[in-house]
Design an enzyme around this catalytic site. Sequence first.
Site, mmCIF file in Angstrom:
data_model
loop_
_atom_site.group_PDB
_atom_site.id
_atom_site.type_symbol
_atom_site.label_atom_id
_atom_site.label_comp_id
_atom_site.label_asym_id
_atom_site.label_seq_id
_atom_site.Cartn_x
_atom_site.Cartn_y
_atom_site.Cartn_z
ATOM 1 N N LYS A 43 56.780 21.510 28.867
ATOM 2 C CA LYS A 43 56.719 20.877 30.172
ATOM 3 C C LYS A 43 57.583 21.607 31.195
ATOM 4 O O LYS A 43 57.401 21.453 32.394
ATOM 5 C CB LYS A 43 57.243 19.431 30.053
ATOM 6 C CG LYS A 43 56.472 18.538 29.134
ATOM 7 C CD LYS A 43 57.192 17.170 29.062
ATOM 8 C CE LYS A 43 56.579 16.329 27.961
ATOM 9 N NZ LYS A 43 57.377 15.113 27.737
ATOM 10 N N GLY A 44 58.560 22.358 30.718
ATOM 11 C CA GLY A 44 59.611 22.892 31.583
ATOM 12 C C GLY A 44 59.162 23.699 32.789
ATOM 13 O O GLY A 44 59.845 23.730 33.807
ATOM 14 N N GLU A 99 57.120 30.657 32.389
ATOM 15 C CA GLU A 99 58.003 29.935 31.466
ATOM 16 C C GLU A 99 59.261 29.508 32.230
ATOM 17 O O GLU A 99 59.658 30.162 33.198
ATOM 18 C CB GLU A 99 58.304 30.918 30.318
ATOM 19 C CG GLU A 99 59.170 30.515 29.184
ATOM 20 C CD GLU A 99 58.818 29.276 28.411
ATOM 21 O OE1 GLU A 99 58.726 28.213 29.020
ATOM 22 O OE2 GLU A 99 58.727 29.355 27.174
ATOM 23 N N ASP A 100 59.881 28.399 31.835
ATOM 24 C CA ASP A 100 61.101 27.977 32.516
ATOM 25 C C ASP A 100 62.274 28.879 32.177
ATOM 26 O O ASP A 100 62.985 29.361 33.040
ATOM 27 C CB ASP A 100 61.425 26.498 32.186
ATOM 28 C CG ASP A 100 61.456 26.194 30.688
ATOM 29 O OD1 ASP A 100 61.212 27.103 29.870
ATOM 30 O OD2 ASP A 100 61.718 25.034 30.324
ATOM 31 N N ASP A 103 65.280 32.091 26.054
ATOM 32 C CA ASP A 103 66.589 32.003 25.408
ATOM 33 C C ASP A 103 66.590 32.961 24.209
ATOM 34 O O ASP A 103 66.806 34.152 24.369
ATOM 35 C CB ASP A 103 66.780 30.529 25.003
ATOM 36 C CG ASP A 103 68.162 30.212 24.475
ATOM 37 O OD1 ASP A 103 69.085 30.997 24.687
ATOM 38 O OD2 ASP A 103 68.327 29.147 23.846
ATOM 39 N N LYS A 131 68.203 34.307 29.469
ATOM 40 C CA LYS A 131 69.536 34.376 28.844
ATOM 41 C C LYS A 131 69.534 35.545 27.877
ATOM 42 O O LYS A 131 69.319 35.356 26.676
ATOM 43 C CB LYS A 131 69.786 33.094 28.032
ATOM 44 C CG LYS A 131 70.071 31.851 28.813
ATOM 45 C CD LYS A 131 70.557 30.784 27.804
ATOM 46 C CE LYS A 131 70.252 29.403 28.213
ATOM 47 N NZ LYS A 131 70.521 28.412 27.162
ATOM 48 N N PHE A 152 73.956 25.807 28.564
ATOM 49 C CA PHE A 152 72.768 24.951 28.531
ATOM 50 C C PHE A 152 72.529 24.384 29.924
ATOM 51 O O PHE A 152 73.392 23.714 30.494
ATOM 52 C CB PHE A 152 72.911 23.829 27.505
ATOM 53 C CG PHE A 152 71.593 23.178 27.220
ATOM 54 C CD1 PHE A 152 70.707 23.733 26.306
ATOM 55 C CD2 PHE A 152 71.210 22.026 27.894
ATOM 56 C CE1 PHE A 152 69.467 23.154 26.066
ATOM 57 C CE2 PHE A 152 69.971 21.438 27.662
ATOM 58 C CZ PHE A 152 69.095 22.003 26.748
ATOM 59 N N VAL A 153 71.364 24.689 30.476
ATOM 60 C CA VAL A 153 71.071 24.284 31.852
ATOM 61 C C VAL A 153 69.952 23.241 31.909
ATOM 62 O O VAL A 153 69.115 23.161 31.006
ATOM 63 C CB VAL A 153 70.681 25.505 32.721
ATOM 64 C CG1 VAL A 153 71.881 26.404 32.961
ATOM 65 C CG2 VAL A 153 69.535 26.297 32.102
ATOM 66 N N ASP A 159 64.884 20.109 30.938
ATOM 67 C CA ASP A 159 65.390 18.785 30.548
ATOM 68 C C ASP A 159 66.505 18.844 29.520
ATOM 69 O O ASP A 159 66.754 19.877 28.895
ATOM 70 C CB ASP A 159 64.247 17.964 29.939
ATOM 71 C CG ASP A 159 63.948 18.394 28.499
ATOM 72 O OD1 ASP A 159 63.803 19.612 28.265
ATOM 73 O OD2 ASP A 159 63.878 17.528 27.612
ATOM 74 N N ARG A 165 64.731 16.596 34.643
ATOM 75 C CA ARG A 165 63.696 17.538 35.082
ATOM 76 C C ARG A 165 63.511 17.538 36.598
ATOM 77 O O ARG A 165 63.147 18.534 37.186
ATOM 78 C CB ARG A 165 62.346 17.209 34.432
ATOM 79 C CG ARG A 165 62.291 17.475 32.937
ATOM 80 C CD ARG A 165 60.834 17.445 32.469
ATOM 81 N NE ARG A 165 60.724 17.311 31.028
ATOM 82 C CZ ARG A 165 60.784 18.322 30.156
ATOM 83 N NH1 ARG A 165 60.949 19.546 30.579
ATOM 84 N NH2 ARG A 165 60.655 18.106 28.864
HETATM 85 P P1 5GP Z 1 63.661 30.146 22.993
HETATM 86 O O1 5GP Z 1 62.536 30.058 22.018
HETATM 87 O O2 5GP Z 1 63.553 31.335 23.921
HETATM 88 O O3 5GP Z 1 64.993 30.081 22.318
HETATM 89 O O4 5GP Z 1 63.660 28.827 23.861
HETATM 90 C C1 5GP Z 1 62.700 28.557 24.772
HETATM 91 C C2 5GP Z 1 62.670 27.109 25.138
HETATM 92 O O5 5GP Z 1 63.875 26.431 24.775
HETATM 93 C C3 5GP Z 1 62.545 26.942 26.624
HETATM 94 O O6 5GP Z 1 61.203 26.936 27.026
HETATM 95 C C4 5GP Z 1 63.249 25.622 26.844
HETATM 96 O O7 5GP Z 1 62.349 24.572 26.647
HETATM 97 C C5 5GP Z 1 64.301 25.568 25.767
HETATM 98 N N1 5GP Z 1 65.613 26.027 26.267
HETATM 99 C C6 5GP Z 1 66.281 27.165 25.982
HETATM 100 N N2 5GP Z 1 67.449 27.225 26.633
HETATM 101 C C7 5GP Z 1 67.524 26.094 27.368
HETATM 102 C C8 5GP Z 1 68.505 25.588 28.294
HETATM 103 O O8 5GP Z 1 69.551 26.168 28.607
HETATM 104 N N3 5GP Z 1 68.197 24.385 28.850
HETATM 105 C C9 5GP Z 1 67.052 23.691 28.579
HETATM 106 N N4 5GP Z 1 66.896 22.533 29.188
HETATM 107 N N5 5GP Z 1 66.134 24.144 27.726
HETATM 108 C C10 5GP Z 1 66.361 25.337 27.129
#
Ligand code: 5GP
Length: 180
Positions: A43-44, A99-100, A103, A131, A152-153, A159, A165
């Site tokens: 949803k982000g 993508e939001d 990470d 990140k 963590f944002v 969210d 959100r």
């Molecule tokens: P990844 O697979 O790259 O570790 O994580 C991707 C997903 O994790 C993002 O689409 C998001 O939903 C969530 N995520 C990663 N870091 C953060 C953060 O700092 N804050 C929030 N709210 N969600 C995060």
Amino acid sequence: MLEEKRPPVLIDKAKIEARIKELAQEISRDYAGKDLVIVGVLKGAFVMLADLVRKIDLPAQIDFIAVSSYGADTKSSGVVSIIKDLDLDIQGKHVLVVEDIVDTGLTLDYLMRSMRARQPASLEVCALLNKPEARKVDLEVKYCGFEIPHVFVVGYGLDYAEQYRQLPYVGILEENAAER
Ligand code: 5GP
């Protein structure tokens, strides 16, 4: 009340707006004359997608995909699955995934593989936040809003347990519960 637990600002509304405008201009230049499909990752990405597409000066099809990643927690499970697939056929199309935040990159890596298998003409990523310190896989984010440290944002679509959100800015969640 949202007022009582407003997270401190990391990136304010004006900065986000200005950066989204720049990204939209870049995308409009790069995809001119191409069959563009913009895919929002739910949803982000819904807030960014809504702002971005209204500034992209090109015809485009818009679709959504939803994946499970963190659940209600803030830690990456490393387990990713598609819970809502695309409605559109992307074969031969130029696909831009919005993508939001990237990470570890695990979620996007999985998504990119799944989409690449459908043979789009091209496949690129536009992410509001990146990140790089947390990255576990090699992944190119062609259009990146902001690089941020390993915090963590929340806000602007992002969210914590489905809260925050609707904040118009990106803030830092300071609660111990969000420690990674
Ligand atoms: P990844 O697979 O790259 O570790 O994580 C991707 C997903 O994790 C993002 O689409 C998001 O939903 C969530 N995520 C990663 N870091 C953060 C953060 O700092 N804050 C929030 N709210 N969600 C995060």
